[in-house]
Design a protein around this motif. Structure first.
Motif, PDB file in Angstrom:
ATOM      1  N   TRP A  47       4.914  11.428   7.639  1.00 44.04           N
ATOM      2  CA  TRP A  47       3.829  10.974   6.770  1.00 44.04           C
ATOM      3  C   TRP A  47       4.281   9.728   6.022  1.00 44.04           C
ATOM      4  CZ3 TRP A  47      -0.540  14.513   5.773  1.00 44.04           C
ATOM      5  CH2 TRP A  47      -1.578  13.871   5.102  1.00 44.04           C
ATOM      6  N   GLU A  48       4.248   8.589   6.723  1.00 40.12           N
ATOM      7  CA  GLU A  48       4.607   7.326   6.100  1.00 40.12           C
ATOM      8  C   GLU A  48       3.368   6.749   5.407  1.00 40.12           C
ATOM      9  OE1 GLU A  48       6.123   4.873   9.177  1.00 40.12           O
ATOM     10  OE2 GLU A  48       7.966   6.017   9.418  1.00 40.12           O
ATOM     11  N   PRO A  49       3.495   6.096   4.229  1.00 36.30           N
ATOM     12  CA  PRO A  49       4.749   5.715   3.570  1.00 36.30           C
ATOM     13  C   PRO A  49       5.225   6.716   2.512  1.00 36.30           C
ATOM     14  CG  PRO A  49       2.936   4.631   2.500  1.00 36.30           C
ATOM     15  CD  PRO A  49       2.324   5.473   3.577  1.00 36.30           C
ATOM     16  N   MET A  50       4.631   7.916   2.473  1.00 30.88           N
ATOM     17  CA  MET A  50       5.088   8.879   1.465  1.00 30.88           C
ATOM     18  C   MET A  50       6.550   9.227   1.702  1.00 30.88           C
ATOM     19  SD  MET A  50       2.355   8.868  -0.128  1.00 30.88           S
ATOM     20  CE  MET A  50       2.573  10.097  -1.404  1.00 30.88           C
ATOM     21  N   GLY A  60      10.663   5.938   0.871  1.00 30.31           N
ATOM     22  CA  GLY A  60       9.221   6.116   0.789  1.00 30.31           C
ATOM     23  C   GLY A  60       8.747   6.254  -0.645  1.00 30.31           C
ATOM     24  N   PHE A  61       7.429   6.282  -0.807  1.00 37.77           N
ATOM     25  CA  PHE A  61       6.830   6.350  -2.138  1.00 37.77           C
ATOM     26  C   PHE A  61       7.278   7.601  -2.890  1.00 37.77           C
ATOM     27  CE2 PHE A  61       3.409   7.915  -4.896  1.00 37.77           C
ATOM     28  CZ  PHE A  61       3.311   6.859  -5.779  1.00 37.77           C
ATOM     29  N   ASP A  62       7.288   8.741  -2.234  1.00 38.63           N
ATOM     30  CA  ASP A  62       7.676   9.978  -2.916  1.00 38.63           C
ATOM     31  C   ASP A  62       9.148   9.967  -3.305  1.00 38.63           C
ATOM     32  OD1 ASP A  62       6.138  12.434  -3.613  1.00 38.63           O
ATOM     33  OD2 ASP A  62       5.129  11.932  -1.756  1.00 38.63           O
ATOM     34  N   ARG A  63       9.997   9.349  -2.473  1.00 41.23           N
ATOM     35  CA  ARG A  63      11.410   9.245  -2.848  1.00 41.23           C
ATOM     36  C   ARG A  63      11.558   8.427  -4.122  1.00 41.23           C
ATOM     37  NH1 ARG A  63      15.822  11.961  -2.897  1.00 41.23           N
ATOM     38  NH2 ARG A  63      15.365  11.519  -5.090  1.00 41.23           N
ATOM     39  N   ASP A  64      10.793   7.313  -4.212  1.00 40.49           N
ATOM     40  CA  ASP A  64      10.856   6.478  -5.410  1.00 40.49           C
ATOM     41  C   ASP A  64      10.301   7.217  -6.630  1.00 40.49           C
ATOM     42  OD1 ASP A  64      11.990   4.534  -3.912  1.00 40.49           O
ATOM     43  OD2 ASP A  64      10.237   3.204  -3.833  1.00 40.49           O
ATOM     44  N   MET A  65       9.199   7.980  -6.437  1.00 45.33           N
ATOM     45  CA  MET A  65       8.644   8.739  -7.562  1.00 45.33           C
ATOM     46  C   MET A  65       9.643   9.770  -8.070  1.00 45.33           C
ATOM     47  SD  MET A  65       5.631   7.780  -8.587  1.00 45.33           S
ATOM     48  CE  MET A  65       4.950   9.213  -9.410  1.00 45.33           C
ATOM     49  N   LEU A  66      10.318  10.451  -7.145  1.00 46.91           N
ATOM     50  CA  LEU A  66      11.326  11.428  -7.562  1.00 46.91           C
ATOM     51  C   LEU A  66      12.499  10.752  -8.250  1.00 46.91           C
ATOM     52  CD1 LEU A  66      11.377  13.885  -4.517  1.00 46.91           C
ATOM     53  CD2 LEU A  66      10.261  14.198  -6.728  1.00 46.91           C
ATOM     54  N   ASP A  67      12.845   9.524  -7.817  1.00 45.58           N
ATOM     55  CA  ASP A  67      13.900   8.775  -8.513  1.00 45.58           C
ATOM     56  C   ASP A  67      13.511   8.519  -9.967  1.00 45.58           C
ATOM     57  OD1 ASP A  67      15.402   8.758  -6.222  1.00 45.58           O
ATOM     58  OD2 ASP A  67      14.864   6.712  -5.629  1.00 45.58           O
ATOM     59  N   GLU A  68      12.230   8.176 -10.180  1.00 47.13           N
ATOM     60  CA  GLU A  68      11.754   7.947 -11.552  1.00 47.13           C
ATOM     61  C   GLU A  68      11.867   9.235 -12.368  1.00 47.13           C
ATOM     62  OE1 GLU A  68      10.796   5.043 -12.848  1.00 47.13           O
ATOM     63  OE2 GLU A  68      11.267   4.043 -10.968  1.00 47.13           O
ATOM     64  N   ILE A  69      11.489  10.357 -11.766  1.00 43.50           N
ATOM     65  CA  ILE A  69      11.566  11.640 -12.478  1.00 43.50           C
ATOM     66  C   ILE A  69      13.020  12.002 -12.763  1.00 43.50           C
ATOM     67  CG2 ILE A  69      11.058  14.101 -12.283  1.00 43.50           C
ATOM     68  CD1 ILE A  69       8.616  13.380 -10.617  1.00 43.50           C
ATOM     69  N   THR A 243       2.655   0.349 -15.043  1.00 40.42           N
ATOM     70  CA  THR A 243       3.144  -0.828 -14.318  1.00 40.42           C
ATOM     71  C   THR A 243       4.131  -0.441 -13.236  1.00 40.42           C
ATOM     72  OG1 THR A 243       4.802  -1.086 -16.059  1.00 40.42           O
ATOM     73  CG2 THR A 243       2.796  -2.398 -16.259  1.00 40.42           C
ATOM     74  N   ARG A 244       4.958   0.537 -13.559  1.00 42.19           N
ATOM     75  CA  ARG A 244       5.951   0.971 -12.568  1.00 42.19           C
ATOM     76  C   ARG A 244       5.284   1.701 -11.397  1.00 42.19           C
ATOM     77  NH1 ARG A 244       9.953  -0.145  -9.521  1.00 42.19           N
ATOM     78  NH2 ARG A 244      11.269   1.645  -8.927  1.00 42.19           N
ATOM     79  N   SER A 245       4.313   2.535 -11.722  1.00 46.10           N
ATOM     80  CA  SER A 245       3.617   3.265 -10.665  1.00 46.10           C
ATOM     81  C   SER A 245       2.871   2.332  -9.730  1.00 46.10           C
ATOM     82  CB  SER A 245       2.638   4.274 -11.285  1.00 46.10           C
ATOM     83  OG  SER A 245       3.327   5.183 -12.116  1.00 46.10           O
ATOM     84  N   ASN A 246       2.163   1.344 -10.325  1.00 46.51           N
ATOM     85  CA  ASN A 246       1.424   0.394  -9.495  1.00 46.51           C
ATOM     86  C   ASN A 246       2.369  -0.440  -8.634  1.00 46.51           C
ATOM     87  OD1 ASN A 246      -1.042   1.253 -10.408  1.00 46.51           O
ATOM     88  ND2 ASN A 246      -1.161  -0.262 -12.053  1.00 46.51           N
ATOM     89  N   SER A 247       3.542  -0.754  -9.202  1.00 46.83           N
ATOM     90  CA  SER A 247       4.525  -1.513  -8.443  1.00 46.83           C
ATOM     91  C   SER A 247       4.982  -0.734  -7.216  1.00 46.83           C
ATOM     92  CB  SER A 247       5.722  -1.841  -9.335  1.00 46.83           C
ATOM     93  OG  SER A 247       6.742  -2.470  -8.578  1.00 46.83           O
ATOM     94  N   LEU A 248       5.184   0.582  -7.394  1.00 50.20           N
ATOM     95  CA  LEU A 248       5.596   1.409  -6.256  1.00 50.20           C
ATOM     96  C   LEU A 248       4.485   1.482  -5.215  1.00 50.20           C
ATOM     97  CD1 LEU A 248       7.449   4.375  -8.004  1.00 50.20           C
ATOM     98  CD2 LEU A 248       8.436   2.369  -6.893  1.00 50.20           C
ATOM     99  N   MET A 249       3.229   1.548  -5.700  1.00 49.48           N
ATOM    100  CA  MET A 249       2.112   1.596  -4.756  1.00 49.48           C
ATOM    101  C   MET A 249       2.055   0.323  -3.907  1.00 49.48           C
ATOM    102  SD  MET A 249       0.500   4.502  -5.285  1.00 49.48           S
ATOM    103  CE  MET A 249      -1.232   4.363  -4.934  1.00 49.48           C
ATOM    104  N   GLY A 255      -1.338   0.152  -2.474  1.00 50.31           N
ATOM    105  CA  GLY A 255      -1.708   0.028  -3.881  1.00 50.31           C
ATOM    106  C   GLY A 255      -3.106  -0.485  -4.108  1.00 50.31           C
ATOM    107  N   ASN A 256      -3.665  -1.241  -3.119  1.00 48.35           N
ATOM    108  CA  ASN A 256      -4.992  -1.811  -3.315  1.00 48.35           C
ATOM    109  C   ASN A 256      -6.099  -0.792  -3.113  1.00 48.35           C
ATOM    110  OD1 ASN A 256      -3.860  -4.330  -3.773  1.00 48.35           O
ATOM    111  ND2 ASN A 256      -3.896  -4.893  -1.596  1.00 48.35           N
ATOM    112  N   ARG A 257      -5.815   0.334  -2.410  1.00 52.94           N
ATOM    113  CA  ARG A 257      -6.867   1.282  -2.073  1.00 52.94           C
ATOM    114  C   ARG A 257      -6.645   2.658  -2.651  1.00 52.94           C
ATOM    115  NH1 ARG A 257      -7.124  -0.683   4.198  1.00 52.94           N
ATOM    116  NH2 ARG A 257      -8.660  -2.325   3.947  1.00 52.94           N
ATOM    117  N   SER A 258      -5.534   2.872  -3.318  1.00 49.74           N
ATOM    118  CA  SER A 258      -5.251   4.153  -3.932  1.00 49.74           C
ATOM    119  C   SER A 258      -4.744   3.906  -5.338  1.00 49.74           C
ATOM    120  CB  SER A 258      -4.210   4.920  -3.115  1.00 49.74           C
ATOM    121  OG  SER A 258      -4.650   5.089  -1.786  1.00 49.74           O
ATOM    122  N   SER A 259      -4.628   4.948  -6.100  1.00 47.93           N
ATOM    123  CA  SER A 259      -4.208   4.763  -7.479  1.00 47.93           C
ATOM    124  C   SER A 259      -3.348   5.920  -7.921  1.00 47.93           C
ATOM    125  CB  SER A 259      -5.434   4.659  -8.397  1.00 47.93           C
ATOM    126  OG  SER A 259      -6.200   5.844  -8.311  1.00 47.93           O
TER     127      SER A 259
END
Length: 876
Positions: A47-50, A60-69, A243-249, A255-259
């Motif tokens: 399931w790219e790019p998650m 992927g996006f989820d790896r970066d989100m978990l890094d933030e957490i 800002t950080r979340s949008n940057s990851l998107m 990022g242009n079609r999801s939020s």
């Protein structure tokens, strides 16, 4: 010095933002982190790019989100990627701690707690490039829509529409192949597919309809017994800056079609931060002078580069142009000018704002692409349209950020018309799908770029597209070494491999043979960029060759005399056996009259020349003469007329089997048959004599003794009583002897009843051996000879067991299965050497003789200390 205050304020703003990210954890939450420092989350591997799996691990996006957490909480997250259904099952059984990008479905609520939503996906329909973009779902033509099995939202949505037929696929790759091969009309799913298409350079698919106000929220599903983890992750999700979340998107291409879904408290903090930024901007004005001067220097440097760049780009067949931060034209070639003029009617010049020339229906999309390039993203897109009124054309545009001293000052673009290549690609696809030969192209990493469907079929793959991107080692490691060395020499040394024969295992594990030609593929700079190969299946020819060799080997090693001769009965081939019997090595041209008597030769000649005119073979017994010794031998001779495919005569083939010894054996068999008849008569006479003696004992001696016993009972004294007991015992013994000689119940009740009665008697008169009996024939009757001989075999076997076996248990069975009647007698005694069975004592020989009388088969299996098993089968 003017720049210090703004820098100081920006640092203050940064520190205030970090302070806003800090989260307060309860004692329970802190204790949980201490006890569970590492948390394992599971997700779908494709399931790219998650999640994006590569050689360096998982990103992927989820790896970066978990890094933030992780930064906010102190937890460490590990990701386990695999098949979604297997990952869900593992999480439900607490093999891992939770699921990534999952949905709040009711059936999952019994096993998991859910975090707050952290991302929202829009959804839409994707189709092929020739599909027309539409604005309403109802305007889509009815057809087949592909969805992924693991995407519950998409499955439910398509099920709610009654004008589509749904088809479920296991992963994205299968979906994409289905669209490209026109197996389905559309794919419905989240728009994060854009990333997957761009990354894998899939150019034949586009978004044709964005479903308005439709999408789904993704949450983390956490195991039920970890409520503290849900609370910790919710606090972290709320604390991640927008800002950080949008940057990851943007980083991961959707990022242009999801939020990202965030806490409103963060928004309020950003409003306060915005006010601080306003102050910073006011103070920053002073530093703009320096920045403007720097920009002018950059512009001057760019102007200096234009001349050289312009000379290079004018000779290109594509559209080459560069835009600055304001989308003004920096560099362009003539092809770009003519292209813009064709769809806008205006001439574009350096310094013009390109966005003013873009048609309104494309402006938002095109400007968004340039902005992505100006944000630092390097990528390519493909479009198909009739933009300049010359028919549908397919273009590929590459966007490359222009960076000077770490600052992006513009974006360089290259657009190429690939319409002909697209058509050529379709021709290539048709060739791959319809070729009988195995055709393939590989890159320098030995990965398939394209392969024929015939190759997929023989290897057990559904489509030739399943080869793309894989090596032979990934498809079938057993076959790979056979081909790799030749391919290595082609790619690394530039050597051609012409008509090289290889063997390999097909999908059924059968060995197949191919004749392969591999040659290197060069680019315009004479560098090897891959190899092409064509393999022709020669399995049938190889097998025919092997069959011919096997046939000749068999002919040469057989004991029969095999000869080939022409119409004049002259030999031109003898096998080894014929050479040995004829004593001739130089046999070519030798006439058959050398080994046949004149009478036999004339008979063969007449048979061959006349008899074979109407038939293809003849058979006869002949007498041949061994040339060296003059010995006469009898052969069973078959002469065959050999014809070619056009039914034209080639030669005669003769296969002669020496039956001299067989003739002698037939005479011995005839004598043996006479002995067999004598044996049958002997057994029959024996049974008749047993019956006569049994009747005499039962009707004569037994009756007289019984009468004497009755008379003596009238006298009452001790000696007389003793005499009476002795007479009664004699009567019982005579009755037993009479029964053993010929039990009358065998004629009255049948074999099964008599054997049951005998086994019951054996169990009553002795206690050392336990006799067990099993049957399925009850009162079924058989031929008199079968019943009598099987009963005698039973008597002989039980007598041997009682005398010699030292067994504690005997299993006896009488079973009828179809037309086969089986008797089995098995004991657990001391057994005996199998050689005794082969040589045969008197008792065992009697068993075999009786079985042969009723045309049965007997098998006696025994070894020392392992008991004895006797099995008899009679074909009824």
């Amino acid at each position: 010095m003017v720049r210090f205050p703004p820098i100081f304020l920006l640092l203050s703003l940064l520190f205030s933002e970090i302070a806003a990210q800090r989260i307060e954890l309860s004692e329970k939450e802190l204790l949980f982190i201490q006890e569970h420092p590492v948390i394992t989350m599971g997700g779908e591997k494709d399931w790219e790019p998650m999640l994006v799996s590569n050689r360096r691990g998982i990103s992927g996006f989820d790896r970066d989100m978990l890094d933030e957490i992780e930064l906010l909480t102190g937890l460490t997250f590990e990701i386990e990627a695999g098949n979604w259904s297997e990952i869900v099952n593992k999480a439900e059984n607490r093999g891992i701690d939770g699921l990534l990008y999952s949905a709040k479905v009711p059936e999952r609520a019994s096993k998991f707690n859910f975090s707050d939503p952290y991302v929202y996906f829009q959804v839409g329909f994707y189709g092929r490039l020739d599909e027309r973009a539409i604005t309403k779902t109802e305007n889509l033509k009815s057809g087949v829509v592909a969805v992924q099995a693991s995407d519950q939202f998409s499955n439910n949505f398509i099920d709610s529409l009654d004008y589509f037929q749904k088809k479920v696929y296991p992963d994205r790759n299968a979906v994409i192949q289905a669209i490209l091969s026109e197996e389905v009309d559309y794919y419905f799913g989240a728009l994060d597919l854009d990333y997957y298409l761009a990354k894998n350079a899939v150019t034949g698919i586009k978004l044709v309809h964005l479903v308005p106000n439709k999408g789904f929220e993704s949450v983390y599903s956490i195991r039920k017994d970890y409520p503290e983890l849900v609370s910790i992750m919710n606090k972290a999700i709320k604390a991640i800056p927008v800002t950080r979340s949008n940057s990851l998107m943007k980083k991961w291409g959707f990022g242009n079609r999801s939020s990202v879904l965030v806490d409103k408290g963060i928004i309020s903090r950003f409003i306060g931060i915005t006010l601080v930024i306003v102050v910073v901007i006011l103070l920053w004005v002073a530093s703009l002078v320096g920045q403007i001067r720097k920009r002018k220097r950059i512009q001057a440097r760019l102007q200096g580069m234009k001349a050289n760049l312009q000379a290079q780009v004018e000779n290109s067949s594509g559209l080459i142009y560069s835009l600055d931060q304001n989308l003004r034209v920096i560099v362009k070639n003539r092809n770009f000018e003519e292209f813009v003029k064709a769809f806008s009617g205006r001439v574009i010049s350096v310094g013009d704002d390109f966005s003013e020339f873009i048609p309104d229906q494309f402006k938002e999309n095109w400007v968004g692409r340039y902005r992505k390039g100006l944000d630092g993203e390097k990528y390519s897109v493909q479009d198909t349209s009739d933009l300049i009124g010359t028919g549908m054309k397919t273009y590929v545009t590459s966007f490359n950020p222009i960076e000077i001293r770490g600052e992006i000052v513009g974006v360089a673009c290259f657009t190429e018309d690939i319409t002909e290549y697209t058509a050529l690609n379709q021709y290539m696809i048709n060739l791959m799908e319809n070729s009988y030969d195995y055709i393939f192209i590989k890159d320098t990493d030995y990965r398939f770029v394209v392969a024929s469907q015939s190759l997929a079929d023989v290897m057990g793959l559904k489509s030739w597209k399943d080869f793309v991107g894989k090596t032979d080692f990934e498809i079938n490691s057993e076959n790979a070494p056979e081909f790799h060395e030749d391919e290595r020499r082609v790619i690394e040394e530039g050597l051609y491999s012409i008509n090289k024969e290889h063997s390999f295992k097909d999908k059924n594990g059968a060995t197949r043979w191919v004749q392969s030609t591999n040659e290197p593929i060069y680019d315009k700079n004479k560098r090897i960029i891959g190899l092409s190969g064509v393999s022709r299946d020669i399995t049938d020819a190889k097998r025919n060759e092997q069959s011919t060799k096997m046939l000749l080997s068999a002919i040469d090693t057989t004991g029969d005399y095999v000869t080939f001769f022409d119409r004049e009965l002259k030999l031109f081939y003898l096998n080894q056996a014929a050479k040995e019997i004829f004593g001739e090595e130089d046999y070519i041209g030798m006439s058959l009259d050398r080994v046949l008597s004149p009478e036999v030769f004339e008979e063969v000649k007449q048979t061959v020349q006349e008899g074979l005119q109407e038939r293809n073979k003849t058979r006869d017994e002949l007498e041949i003469i061994v040339p060296e010794t003059g010995e006469k031998r009898i052969v069973d001779s078959v002469v065959v007329k050999v014809m070619d495919d056009n039914d034209e005569f080639i030669c005669f083939a003769n296969i002669a089997r020496d039956i001299t010894n067989r003739k002698k054996l037939q005479e011995e068999i005839a004598a043996a048959k006479l002995n067999d008849e004598l044996m049958r008569a002997s057994f029959k006479a024996e049974d008749q004599e047993r019956t006569r003696i049994a009747h005499d004992l039962h009707d004569g001696v037994q009756q007289k003794l019984a009468t004497a016993a009755i008379s003596l009972q009238a006298l009452e004294n001790g000696r007389v009583n003793s005499t009476i007991n002795l007479i009664n015992e004699s009567i019982s013994e005579i009755r037993r002897m009479s029964y053993n000689l010929s039990p009358r119940a065998l004629n009255d009740l049948g074999l099964c009843a008599v054997i049951k009665d005998e086994i019951n008697r054996l169990n009553e008169v002795q206690s050392d051996i336990n006799f067990l009996f099993h049957d399925n024939i009850d009162d079924m009757r058989f031929e008199d000879a079968i019943e009598k001989n099987l009963y005698r075999i039973f008597q002989e076997a039980t007598s041997n067991i009682l005398k010699h076996s030292k067994a504690s248990e005997v299993h006896m069975q009488l079973i009828k299965s179809g037309d086969i009647l089986s008797m089995g007698i098995e004991d657990n005694g001391v057994g005996f050497d199998s050689k005794v069975v082969k040589e045969g004592g008197m008792g065992l020989a009697s068993l075999r003789n009786r079985v042969s009388l009723i045309s049965g088969a007997i098998e006696i299996d025994s070894s020392k200390q392992n008991g004895t098993n006797i099995l008899i089968e009679i074909d009824l």
